[in-house]
Write a protein that holds these residues in place. Structure first.
Motif, PDB file in Angstrom:
ATOM      1  N   ALA A  39       7.431  -1.636   5.958  1.00 52.05           N
ATOM      2  CA  ALA A  39       6.847  -1.247   4.673  1.00 52.05           C
ATOM      3  C   ALA A  39       6.110   0.079   4.802  1.00 52.05           C
ATOM      4  O   ALA A  39       6.212   0.949   3.921  1.00 52.05           O
ATOM      5  CB  ALA A  39       5.909  -2.342   4.168  1.00 52.05           C
ATOM      6  N   ALA A  40       5.391   0.270   5.901  1.00 52.40           N
ATOM      7  CA  ALA A  40       4.692   1.541   6.129  1.00 52.40           C
ATOM      8  C   ALA A  40       5.693   2.682   6.298  1.00 52.40           C
ATOM      9  O   ALA A  40       5.480   3.789   5.788  1.00 52.40           O
ATOM     10  CB  ALA A  40       3.796   1.434   7.359  1.00 52.40           C
ATOM     11  N   CYS A  41       6.788   2.406   6.987  1.00 52.69           N
ATOM     12  CA  CYS A  41       7.836   3.409   7.164  1.00 52.69           C
ATOM     13  C   CYS A  41       8.439   3.792   5.810  1.00 52.69           C
ATOM     14  O   CYS A  41       8.616   4.974   5.523  1.00 52.69           O
ATOM     15  CB  CYS A  41       8.909   2.863   8.094  1.00 52.69           C
ATOM     16  N   LEU A  42       8.725   2.805   4.964  1.00 52.44           N
ATOM     17  CA  LEU A  42       9.282   3.093   3.638  1.00 52.44           C
ATOM     18  C   LEU A  42       8.304   3.878   2.780  1.00 52.44           C
ATOM     19  O   LEU A  42       8.709   4.762   2.023  1.00 52.44           O
ATOM     20  CB  LEU A  42       9.650   1.797   2.922  1.00 52.44           C
ATOM     21  N   GLU A  43       7.038   3.555   2.898  1.00 54.93           N
ATOM     22  CA  GLU A  43       6.028   4.297   2.138  1.00 54.93           C
ATOM     23  C   GLU A  43       6.054   5.772   2.535  1.00 54.93           C
ATOM     24  O   GLU A  43       5.965   6.666   1.684  1.00 54.93           O
ATOM     25  CB  GLU A  43       4.646   3.697   2.393  1.00 54.93           C
ATOM     26  N   GLU A  44       6.206   6.025   3.832  1.00 59.88           N
ATOM     27  CA  GLU A  44       6.295   7.404   4.311  1.00 59.88           C
ATOM     28  C   GLU A  44       7.588   8.076   3.844  1.00 59.88           C
ATOM     29  O   GLU A  44       7.572   9.208   3.376  1.00 59.88           O
ATOM     30  CB  GLU A  44       6.234   7.416   5.834  1.00 59.88           C
ATOM     31  N   LEU A  45       8.717   7.378   3.968  1.00 60.88           N
ATOM     32  CA  LEU A  45      10.009   7.951   3.598  1.00 60.88           C
ATOM     33  C   LEU A  45      10.118   8.241   2.107  1.00 60.88           C
ATOM     34  O   LEU A  45      10.852   9.137   1.696  1.00 60.88           O
ATOM     35  CB  LEU A  45      11.142   7.019   4.023  1.00 60.88           C
ATOM     36  N   THR A  46       9.416   7.472   1.291  1.00 63.54           N
ATOM     37  CA  THR A  46       9.494   7.643  -0.160  1.00 63.54           C
ATOM     38  C   THR A  46       8.299   8.416  -0.716  1.00 63.54           C
ATOM     39  O   THR A  46       8.130   8.479  -1.939  1.00 63.54           O
ATOM     40  CB  THR A  46       9.574   6.278  -0.870  1.00 63.54           C
ATOM     41  N   LEU A  47       7.486   8.967   0.175  1.00 63.05           N
ATOM     42  CA  LEU A  47       6.292   9.713  -0.237  1.00 63.05           C
ATOM     43  C   LEU A  47       5.371   8.852  -1.101  1.00 63.05           C
ATOM     44  O   LEU A  47       4.796   9.307  -2.084  1.00 63.05           O
ATOM     45  CB  LEU A  47       6.676  11.000  -0.972  1.00 63.05           C
ATOM     46  N   GLY A  48       5.242   7.588  -0.754  1.00 60.46           N
ATOM     47  CA  GLY A  48       4.344   6.673  -1.452  1.00 60.46           C
ATOM     48  C   GLY A  48       4.894   6.084  -2.736  1.00 60.46           C
ATOM     49  O   GLY A  48       4.188   5.375  -3.442  1.00 60.46           O
ATOM     50  N   LEU A  72      14.786  -2.093  -8.840  1.00 58.11           N
ATOM     51  CA  LEU A  72      14.296  -1.149  -7.845  1.00 58.11           C
ATOM     52  C   LEU A  72      13.461  -1.858  -6.778  1.00 58.11           C
ATOM     53  O   LEU A  72      13.558  -1.545  -5.593  1.00 58.11           O
ATOM     54  CB  LEU A  72      13.483  -0.051  -8.525  1.00 58.11           C
ATOM     55  N   GLY A  73      12.661  -2.819  -7.197  1.00 59.96           N
ATOM     56  CA  GLY A  73      11.886  -3.612  -6.248  1.00 59.96           C
ATOM     57  C   GLY A  73      12.790  -4.375  -5.291  1.00 59.96           C
ATOM     58  O   GLY A  73      12.520  -4.451  -4.089  1.00 59.96           O
ATOM     59  N   GLN A  74      13.889  -4.913  -5.821  1.00 57.17           N
ATOM     60  CA  GLN A  74      14.853  -5.633  -4.988  1.00 57.17           C
ATOM     61  C   GLN A  74      15.486  -4.683  -3.968  1.00 57.17           C
ATOM     62  O   GLN A  74      15.610  -5.031  -2.791  1.00 57.17           O
ATOM     63  CB  GLN A  74      15.939  -6.251  -5.884  1.00 57.17           C
ATOM     64  N   ARG A  75      15.866  -3.509  -4.397  1.00 58.31           N
ATOM     65  CA  ARG A  75      16.472  -2.522  -3.487  1.00 58.31           C
ATOM     66  C   ARG A  75      15.461  -2.100  -2.406  1.00 58.31           C
ATOM     67  O   ARG A  75      15.822  -1.927  -1.250  1.00 58.31           O
ATOM     68  CB  ARG A  75      16.975  -1.315  -4.256  1.00 58.31           C
ATOM     69  N   CYS A  76      14.202  -1.949  -2.790  1.00 60.41           N
ATOM     70  CA  CYS A  76      13.168  -1.590  -1.818  1.00 60.41           C
ATOM     71  C   CYS A  76      12.961  -2.695  -0.787  1.00 60.41           C
ATOM     72  O   CYS A  76      12.802  -2.419   0.405  1.00 60.41           O
ATOM     73  CB  CYS A  76      11.852  -1.272  -2.521  1.00 60.41           C
ATOM     74  N   ARG A  77      12.973  -3.949  -1.234  1.00 58.38           N
ATOM     75  CA  ARG A  77      12.823  -5.060  -0.286  1.00 58.38           C
ATOM     76  C   ARG A  77      14.032  -5.143   0.645  1.00 58.38           C
ATOM     77  O   ARG A  77      13.884  -5.435   1.829  1.00 58.38           O
ATOM     78  CB  ARG A  77      12.595  -6.372  -1.031  1.00 58.38           C
ATOM     79  N   MET A  78      15.233  -4.864   0.129  1.00 54.84           N
ATOM     80  CA  MET A  78      16.429  -4.847   0.979  1.00 54.84           C
ATOM     81  C   MET A  78      16.315  -3.715   2.004  1.00 54.84           C
ATOM     82  O   MET A  78      16.634  -3.896   3.183  1.00 54.84           O
ATOM     83  CB  MET A  78      17.689  -4.676   0.136  1.00 54.84           C
ATOM     84  N   ALA A  79      15.840  -2.545   1.567  1.00 59.03           N
ATOM     85  CA  ALA A  79      15.639  -1.418   2.483  1.00 59.03           C
ATOM     86  C   ALA A  79      14.602  -1.775   3.540  1.00 59.03           C
ATOM     87  O   ALA A  79      14.759  -1.435   4.716  1.00 59.03           O
ATOM     88  CB  ALA A  79      15.211  -0.173   1.703  1.00 59.03           C
ATOM     89  N   MET A  80      13.567  -2.469   3.128  1.00 58.85           N
ATOM     90  CA  MET A  80      12.536  -2.876   4.071  1.00 58.85           C
ATOM     91  C   MET A  80      13.108  -3.793   5.145  1.00 58.85           C
ATOM     92  O   MET A  80      12.803  -3.644   6.336  1.00 58.85           O
ATOM     93  CB  MET A  80      11.394  -3.582   3.347  1.00 58.85           C
TER      94      MET A  80
END
Length: 124
Positions: A31-40, A50-58
């Motif tokens: 989750a911290a990595c995704l926050e960095e990759l997506t600029l928060g 979009l939330g589902q896609r983010c959880r899959m990416a996580m």
């Protein structure tokens, strides 16, 4: 911070690389990595899709983090027995692999966009 439970990882993502005991730390780091990759941008309120896609990416990033910890020296390319030898291969930096894992799920969402202004205006 973006969250996904172990039930999501097993049931929706259909993951099988991470044990339940490993999940809390790996999901937190992913989750911290995704926050960095997506600029928060994963901190903002997200639509259900979009939330589902983010959880899959996580989940994908968490699996990549686990693989990186397991293969810290790299992936074994070859081994010998006589006068023992081992050769490792590295096909990209850890950061590049994390980015690729997240990109698979977020490529067309605008969340990983790093530019400034576009012709249509600023992407949130």
């Amino acid at each position: 911070m973006l969250t996904a439970g172990y039930e999501f990882y097993k049931g929706t993502y259909h993951g099988d690389k991470i044990g339940e005991a490993e999940w809390p730390a790996l999901s937190r780091d992913a989750a911290a990595c995704l926050e960095e990759l997506t600029l928060g941008r994963t901190e903002a309120p997200l639509s259900e899709e979009l939330g589902q896609r983010c959880r899959m990416a996580m989940c994908a990033v968490a699996e990549e983090l686990r693989d990186q910890r397991e293969h810290a020296g790299g992936i074994i390319a070859s081994e010998s027995v006589g006068s023992w030898s081992r050769t490792y291969t590295q096909t990209g930096s850890p950061a590049q692999k994390q980015w690729a894992a997240a990109r698979r799920w977020l490529v067309n969402t605008g969340l990983m966009y790093r530019g400034g202004e576009t012709l249509c205006g600023r992407i949130p």
